[in-house]
Design a protein around this motif. Structure first.
Motif, PDB file in Angstrom:
ATOM      1  N   THR A   1       0.890  -1.195   0.026  1.00  0.00           N
ATOM      2  CA  THR A   1       0.167  -0.158  -0.188  1.00  0.00           C
ATOM      3  C   THR A   1       1.071   1.447  -0.009  1.00  0.00           C
ATOM      4  OG1 THR A   1      -1.548  -1.182   1.177  1.00  0.00           O
ATOM      5  CG2 THR A   1      -1.847   1.153   1.214  1.00  0.00           C
ATOM      6  N   ARG A   2       1.844   1.263   0.771  1.00  0.00           N
ATOM      7  CA  ARG A   2       2.552   2.629   1.106  1.00  0.00           C
ATOM      8  C   ARG A   2       3.860   2.498  -0.068  1.00  0.00           C
ATOM      9  NH1 ARG A   2       0.786   6.445   2.393  1.00  0.00           N
ATOM     10  NH2 ARG A   2       2.205   7.370   3.989  1.00  0.00           N
ATOM     11  N   ALA A   3       4.639   1.816   0.049  1.00  0.00           N
ATOM     12  CA  ALA A   3       5.978   1.698  -0.791  1.00  0.00           C
ATOM     13  C   ALA A   3       5.652   1.189  -2.172  1.00  0.00           C
ATOM     14  CB  ALA A   3       6.940   0.486  -0.339  1.00  0.00           C
ATOM     15  N   LYS A   4       4.431   0.266  -2.667  1.00  0.00           N
ATOM     16  CA  LYS A   4       4.054   0.047  -3.859  1.00  0.00           C
ATOM     17  C   LYS A   4       5.301  -0.542  -4.606  1.00  0.00           C
ATOM     18  CE  LYS A   4       0.421   3.368  -4.776  1.00  0.00           C
ATOM     19  NZ  LYS A   4       0.330   3.658  -3.113  1.00  0.00           N
ATOM     20  N   ILE A   5       5.881  -1.713  -3.966  1.00  0.00           N
ATOM     21  CA  ILE A   5       6.844  -2.574  -4.233  1.00  0.00           C
ATOM     22  C   ILE A   5       6.937  -2.884  -5.501  1.00  0.00           C
ATOM     23  CG2 ILE A   5       6.093  -4.671  -3.054  1.00  0.00           C
ATOM     24  CD1 ILE A   5       9.125  -5.201  -2.473  1.00  0.00           C
ATOM     25  N   GLN A   6       8.002  -3.179  -6.577  1.00  0.00           N
ATOM     26  CA  GLN A   6       7.825  -3.646  -7.872  1.00  0.00           C
ATOM     27  C   GLN A   6       8.933  -4.776  -8.125  1.00  0.00           C
ATOM     28  OE1 GLN A   6       5.610  -2.498 -10.228  1.00  0.00           O
ATOM     29  NE2 GLN A   6       4.895  -1.325  -8.770  1.00  0.00           N
ATOM     30  N   GLU A   7       8.482  -5.592  -8.727  1.00  0.00           N
ATOM     31  CA  GLU A   7       9.624  -6.749  -9.283  1.00  0.00           C
ATOM     32  C   GLU A   7      10.900  -6.249  -9.422  1.00  0.00           C
ATOM     33  OE1 GLU A   7       9.954 -10.585 -12.197  1.00  0.00           O
ATOM     34  OE2 GLU A   7       8.312  -9.021 -12.478  1.00  0.00           O
ATOM     35  N   ASN A   8      12.140  -6.930  -9.180  1.00  0.00           N
ATOM     36  CA  ASN A   8      13.476  -6.421  -9.464  1.00  0.00           C
ATOM     37  C   ASN A   8      13.787  -5.253  -8.522  1.00  0.00           C
ATOM     38  OD1 ASN A   8      13.804  -8.617 -11.216  1.00  0.00           O
ATOM     39  ND2 ASN A   8      12.912  -7.403 -12.877  1.00  0.00           N
ATOM     40  N   GLN A   9      13.206  -4.726  -7.833  1.00  0.00           N
ATOM     41  CA  GLN A   9      13.719  -3.494  -7.051  1.00  0.00           C
ATOM     42  C   GLN A   9      14.723  -4.202  -5.994  1.00  0.00           C
ATOM     43  OE1 GLN A   9      10.147  -1.434  -5.335  1.00  0.00           O
ATOM     44  NE2 GLN A   9      10.579   0.197  -6.777  1.00  0.00           N
ATOM     45  N   LYS A  10      15.482  -3.426  -5.557  1.00  0.00           N
ATOM     46  CA  LYS A  10      16.679  -3.468  -4.615  1.00  0.00           C
ATOM     47  C   LYS A  10      15.984  -2.921  -3.344  1.00  0.00           C
ATOM     48  CE  LYS A  10      20.914  -3.825  -7.076  1.00  0.00           C
ATOM     49  NZ  LYS A  10      20.552  -3.867  -8.270  1.00  0.00           N
ATOM     50  N   VAL A  11      15.913  -3.779  -2.424  1.00  0.00           N
ATOM     51  CA  VAL A  11      15.175  -3.510  -0.968  1.00  0.00           C
ATOM     52  C   VAL A  11      16.223  -3.792   0.062  1.00  0.00           C
ATOM     53  CG1 VAL A  11      13.393  -3.968   0.543  1.00  0.00           C
ATOM     54  CG2 VAL A  11      12.993  -3.923  -2.119  1.00  0.00           C
ATOM     55  N   LEU A  12      16.268  -2.833   1.062  1.00  0.00           N
ATOM     56  CA  LEU A  12      17.085  -2.955   2.315  1.00  0.00           C
ATOM     57  C   LEU A  12      16.067  -3.064   3.612  1.00  0.00           C
ATOM     58  CD1 LEU A  12      20.071  -3.195   3.823  1.00  0.00           C
ATOM     59  CD2 LEU A  12      19.780  -0.562   3.546  1.00  0.00           C
ATOM     60  N   ILE A  13      16.412  -4.080   4.257  1.00  0.00           N
ATOM     61  CA  ILE A  13      15.837  -3.958   5.563  1.00  0.00           C
ATOM     62  C   ILE A  13      16.649  -4.274   6.598  1.00  0.00           C
ATOM     63  CG2 ILE A  13      14.172  -5.688   6.955  1.00  0.00           C
ATOM     64  CD1 ILE A  13      13.463  -6.872   4.110  1.00  0.00           C
ATOM     65  N   PRO A  14      16.885  -3.060   7.190  1.00  0.00           N
ATOM     66  CA  PRO A  14      17.833  -2.983   8.567  1.00  0.00           C
ATOM     67  C   PRO A  14      17.266  -3.606   9.519  1.00  0.00           C
ATOM     68  CG  PRO A  14      17.439  -0.867   7.683  1.00  0.00           C
ATOM     69  CD  PRO A  14      16.552  -1.731   7.148  1.00  0.00           C
ATOM     70  N   GLY A  15      18.161  -4.298  10.559  1.00  0.00           N
ATOM     71  CA  GLY A  15      17.610  -5.085  11.789  1.00  0.00           C
ATOM     72  C   GLY A  15      16.967  -6.175  11.435  1.00  0.00           C
ATOM     73  N   ILE A  16      17.393  -7.053  10.575  1.00  0.00           N
ATOM     74  CA  ILE A  16      16.553  -8.367  10.631  1.00  0.00           C
ATOM     75  C   ILE A  16      16.521  -9.021  11.784  1.00  0.00           C
ATOM     76  CG2 ILE A  16      18.514  -9.717   9.566  1.00  0.00           C
ATOM     77  CD1 ILE A  16      14.936  -9.782   7.960  1.00  0.00           C
ATOM     78  N   GLY A  17      15.389  -9.811  11.766  1.00  0.00           N
ATOM     79  CA  GLY A  17      15.033 -10.638  13.123  1.00  0.00           C
ATOM     80  C   GLY A  17      14.016 -10.403  13.670  1.00  0.00           C
ATOM     81  N   SER A  18      13.231  -9.231  13.637  1.00  0.00           N
ATOM     82  CA  SER A  18      11.802  -9.161  14.059  1.00  0.00           C
ATOM     83  C   SER A  18      11.040  -9.584  13.299  1.00  0.00           C
ATOM     84  CB  SER A  18      11.477  -7.747  14.317  1.00  0.00           C
ATOM     85  OG  SER A  18      11.376  -7.178  13.011  1.00  0.00           O
ATOM     86  N   GLY A  19       9.739  -9.939  14.024  1.00  0.00           N
ATOM     87  CA  GLY A  19       8.657 -10.888  13.336  1.00  0.00           C
ATOM     88  C   GLY A  19       8.231 -10.034  11.956  1.00  0.00           C
ATOM     89  N   VAL A  20       8.236  -8.447  11.971  1.00  0.00           N
ATOM     90  CA  VAL A  20       7.663  -7.867  10.812  1.00  0.00           C
ATOM     91  C   VAL A  20       8.885  -7.821   9.729  1.00  0.00           C
ATOM     92  CG1 VAL A  20       7.074  -5.631   9.815  1.00  0.00           C
ATOM     93  CG2 VAL A  20       6.315  -6.173  12.175  1.00  0.00           C
ATOM     94  N   ALA A  21      10.045  -8.154  10.128  1.00  0.00           N
ATOM     95  CA  ALA A  21      11.363  -7.855   9.127  1.00  0.00           C
ATOM     96  C   ALA A  21      11.187  -9.134   8.529  1.00  0.00           C
ATOM     97  CB  ALA A  21      12.523  -7.760   9.912  1.00  0.00           C
ATOM     98  N   THR A  22      11.109 -10.218   9.258  1.00  0.00           N
ATOM     99  CA  THR A  22      11.237 -11.622   8.357  1.00  0.00           C
ATOM    100  C   THR A  22       9.921 -11.635   7.623  1.00  0.00           C
ATOM    101  OG1 THR A  22      10.171 -12.615  10.511  1.00  0.00           O
ATOM    102  CG2 THR A  22      12.451 -12.796  10.184  1.00  0.00           C
ATOM    103  N   PHE A  23       8.808 -11.042   7.722  1.00  0.00           N
ATOM    104  CA  PHE A  23       7.596 -10.873   6.895  1.00  0.00           C
ATOM    105  C   PHE A  23       8.057 -10.154   5.705  1.00  0.00           C
ATOM    106  CE2 PHE A  23       4.542 -12.483  10.200  1.00  0.00           C
ATOM    107  CZ  PHE A  23       4.426 -13.593   9.623  1.00  0.00           C
ATOM    108  N   LEU A  24       8.606  -8.685   5.781  1.00  0.00           N
ATOM    109  CA  LEU A  24       9.049  -8.052   4.708  1.00  0.00           C
ATOM    110  C   LEU A  24      10.119  -8.792   4.044  1.00  0.00           C
ATOM    111  CD1 LEU A  24      10.008  -4.717   6.636  1.00  0.00           C
ATOM    112  CD2 LEU A  24       7.971  -5.014   5.191  1.00  0.00           C
ATOM    113  N   LEU A  25      10.911  -9.548   4.344  1.00  0.00           N
ATOM    114  CA  LEU A  25      11.911 -10.350   3.463  1.00  0.00           C
ATOM    115  C   LEU A  25      11.000 -11.197   2.668  1.00  0.00           C
ATOM    116  CD1 LEU A  25      14.668 -11.237   2.598  1.00  0.00           C
ATOM    117  CD2 LEU A  25      14.583 -12.567   4.901  1.00  0.00           C
TER     118      LEU A  25
END
Length: 330
Positions: free
Chosen positions: A152-176
């Motif tokens: 809804t917010r980022a409108k992610i697209q295929e092949n985009q480069k995405v950085l997730i700082p602080g991997i490990g939380s529940g939300v971060a693992t879903f984002l990944l």
């Protein structure tokens, strides 16, 4: 019924695993006999926000179980239904921001760390068949947050480069997992080598040391999208990784909520900065369809009995987990 109740004192000292009266559903409500529930960082914040003079409160936002009673005028849910709980109330349709009256289970309303909970009919949805009870019980808040951030917010697209700082939380693992499912190229940071390795096993392209030189470790690759939830400790380092015209979405501030921003650098970079929190009932249903389509499951870190709440909260507070911490209720 047994429940984890917060009362009389702020913090962990106010938590008591005890007996309380079993609630009954009113018109438009259903009662769920919970099998599992999930712990979130929000629950740590609730222990500080819920005041000693406030009425006793059952905390917890995530849960799944079996409907054992329904109130009048309930039409879409029946006794015996296996359901997963949407923790957000008062936000039915997707909008730019939550409407007035939006709340979350576990404050101000009684939450899921109990044998039973009464919720609005619309908050009880069919449990995805590919999820175990443990997986269903820890899913909702984190997965909904991640879904709204990315789609809804980022409108992610295929092949985009995405950085997730602080991997490990529940939300971060879903984002990944969500970003990989739609074909994005995902990078993560962590102070823990083990968490970085776990992220790579989930499909991350590269894991870098949060304490090191991000530019050097990323070989000066710039990101289309950065998802920021750590806060002051990483905010400007995250912003430095964006390409010109890139987007950063912030949804948390676990390591400080005030940052110093170089405005000139920001506007010359043509950056987009967006905020996000939780999501609507409409987004929740879309998220459930998405995880079924891509067969996505929560990363379950550890499951405790509800009476072992101190161990679970300490694990969360120390950021020892990778993925979701759960409670087995019955």
């Amino acid at each position: 019924m047994k429940a984890l109740i917060h009362q009389k004192q702020k913090g962990m000292e106010g938590l008591l695993f005890s007996e309380m009266e079993t609630p009954s559903p009113k018109a438009g409500e259903v009662r769920v006999k919970l099998k599992t529930a999930g712990l979130n960082h929000r629950d740590l914040f609730v222990l500080q926000r819920h005041q000693p003079e406030d009425p006793p409160l059952v905390i917890g936002s995530d849960g799944a179980g079996i409907v054992d009673a329904v109130g009048e005028n309930v039409t879409n849910v029946q006794v015996g239904d296996e359901v997963i709980i949407n923790p957000g109330t008062g936000w039915r349709n997707t909008s730019d921001a939550p409407p007035k009256g939006f709340e979350t289970l576990g404050l101000p309303y009684h939450g899921t760390f109990a044998e039973k909970i009464v919720i609005p009919e619309e908050n009880a949805l069919p449990k995805p068949s590919h999820l175990s009870w443990e997986e269903a019980g820890v899913l909702s808040l984190a997965a909904l947050t991640a879904y709204r951030v990315l789609f809804t917010r980022a409108k992610i697209q295929e092949n985009q480069k995405v950085l997730i700082p602080g991997i490990g939380s529940g939300v971060a693992t879903f984002l990944l997992q969500f970003a990989i499912a739609v074909g994005a190229e995902v990078y993560v940071t962590s102070r823990s080598k083990e968490k970085g390795e776990a992220a790579i096993k989930l499909g991350a392209v590269k894991a870098i040391d949060s304490n090191g030189d991000w530019n050097g470790q990323l070989e000066n690759q710039k990101m289309d999208l950065v998802i920021e939830s750590v806060g002051a400790a990483t905010f400007n380092k995250s912003l430095d990784q964006l390409r010109t015209g890139g987007t950063m979405v912030a949804f948390g501030a676990s390591a400080g909520d005030e940052v110093k921003l170089n405005i000139r650098k920001f506007f010359y970079g043509q950056f987009n900065l967006l905020g996000s929190t939780m999501g609507s009932g409409e987004e929740y249903r879309e998220m459930l369809q998405f995880i079924e389509q891509y067969n996505i499951k929560p990363v379950v870190d550890k499951v405790y009995g509800l009476s072992q709440f101190k161990e679970a909260f300490n694990r969360m507070e120390n950021a020892s987990q990778f993925g979701k911490i759960g409670f087995k209720i019955v």
